[in-house]
Scaffold this active site. Structure first.
Site, PDB file in Angstrom:
ATOM      1  N   ASP A   1     -31.735 -42.856  64.785  1.00  0.00           N
ATOM      2  CA  ASP A   1     -30.956 -43.829  65.574  1.00  0.00           C
ATOM      3  C   ASP A   1     -31.062 -43.680  67.092  1.00  0.00           C
ATOM      4  OD1 ASP A   1     -30.269 -44.438  63.007  1.00  0.00           O
ATOM      5  OD2 ASP A   1     -28.110 -44.182  63.236  1.00  0.00           O
TER       6      ASP A   1
ATOM      7  N   LYS B   1     -31.131 -48.909  58.386  1.00  0.00           N
ATOM      8  CA  LYS B   1     -30.045 -48.451  57.506  1.00  0.00           C
ATOM      9  C   LYS B   1     -28.736 -49.133  57.913  1.00  0.00           C
ATOM     10  CE  LYS B   1     -29.182 -44.177  60.146  1.00  0.00           C
ATOM     11  NZ  LYS B   1     -27.797 -44.385  60.527  1.00  0.00           N
TER      12      LYS B   1
ATOM     13  N   CYS C   1     -24.091 -39.984  62.547  1.00  0.00           N
ATOM     14  CA  CYS C   1     -25.254 -40.292  61.711  1.00  0.00           C
ATOM     15  C   CYS C   1     -26.104 -39.069  61.384  1.00  0.00           C
ATOM     16  CB  CYS C   1     -26.079 -41.398  62.350  1.00  0.00           C
ATOM     17  SG  CYS C   1     -25.175 -42.962  62.335  1.00  0.00           S
TER      18      CYS C   1
END
Ligand code: TIU
Length: 221
Positions: free
Chosen positions: A24, A129, A162
């Protein structure tokens, strides 16, 4: 076999069966003027991870390791956005709404994409995701199993959200995770510290923690 000095003890890995997972590193979380900053966060805390992650990325590519990038985000029609996630925080501008870099965390928008410094190379899988964990509603597990990958070196943001979610998911699926502490970052310094301590506590309950310098040294030797 490469050996990395790590905590709680040395991490041994075979580059051919180890993947680098970069989680990310998206403009909306990391760049000035993005969603993260609009929420009042200091993105300079996250940006410290860029340079070491770039060195790790270059070394992993040279070692022919599998490199996988993830992005958190949703379909433009928001059909994969749980109403609970949309509502959480009661934000004026939240996921799916117009933001400073396009619609916030929506696939295809400028802010959703990976920062220029860590741009994926052609051929490197980019996993979109919808959740915090990289395994939830993705084909990451299949992709790793198909390539015989058993170990993961983990970089990205944010450490307690995350990164931690993904490491816990990976651990339950039988992967060994090595988290590089200077290549992961949090908007909250105390969470950075504790999220790393949680991973390596109790004999490495979720995995190992090291840093980019030690990982690069292991790959060179
Ligand atoms: N990628 C990731 O960690 N998503 C988040 O929403 N993180 C926060 O810390 N909010």
């Amino acid at each position: 076999m490469a050996r990395v000095q790590a905590e709680p003890y040395e991490f041994e890995f075979e580059p051919a069966t180890t993947a680098l997972l970069v989680i990310d590193m998206q403009r909306d979380f990391v760049d000035p003027g993005g969603f993260g900053e609009a929420l009042g966060n200091d993105v300079s805390l996250l940006r410290k991870a860029i340079a070491p992650t770039k060195r790790v990325l270059d070394a992993a590519r040279s070692a022919k390791m599998l490199v996988i990038h993830t992005r958190e985000g949703h379909r433009p029609d928001l059909s994969d956005l749980p109403p609970s996630k949309k509502a959480r925080g009661k934000l004026k501008a939240g996921i799916g709404d117009p933001g400073p870099m396009g619609r916030i965390l929506v696939r295809g928008e400028y802010g959703h994409d990976i920062i220029d410094e860590l741009k994926p190379l052609p051929g490197e899988p980019v996993m979109d995701k919808p959740g915090k964990g990289a395994f939830y509603a993705t084909d990451l597990d299949a992709m790793l199993k198909n390539r015989g990958v058993q170990q993961l070196v983990v970089c990205g943001v944010t450490t307690e959200v995350c990164v931690n979610s993904s490491v816990r998911e990976a651990n339950d699926r039988g992967y060994d995770c090595l988290v590089l502490e200077d290549c992961v970052a949090s908007y909250f310094p105390e969470f950075q510290l504790m999220a790393l301590r949680m991973i390596k506590a109790q004999g490495g309950i979720f995995g190992w923690v090291s840093d980019s310098r030690k990982f690069l040294a292991a790959l060179r030797s």
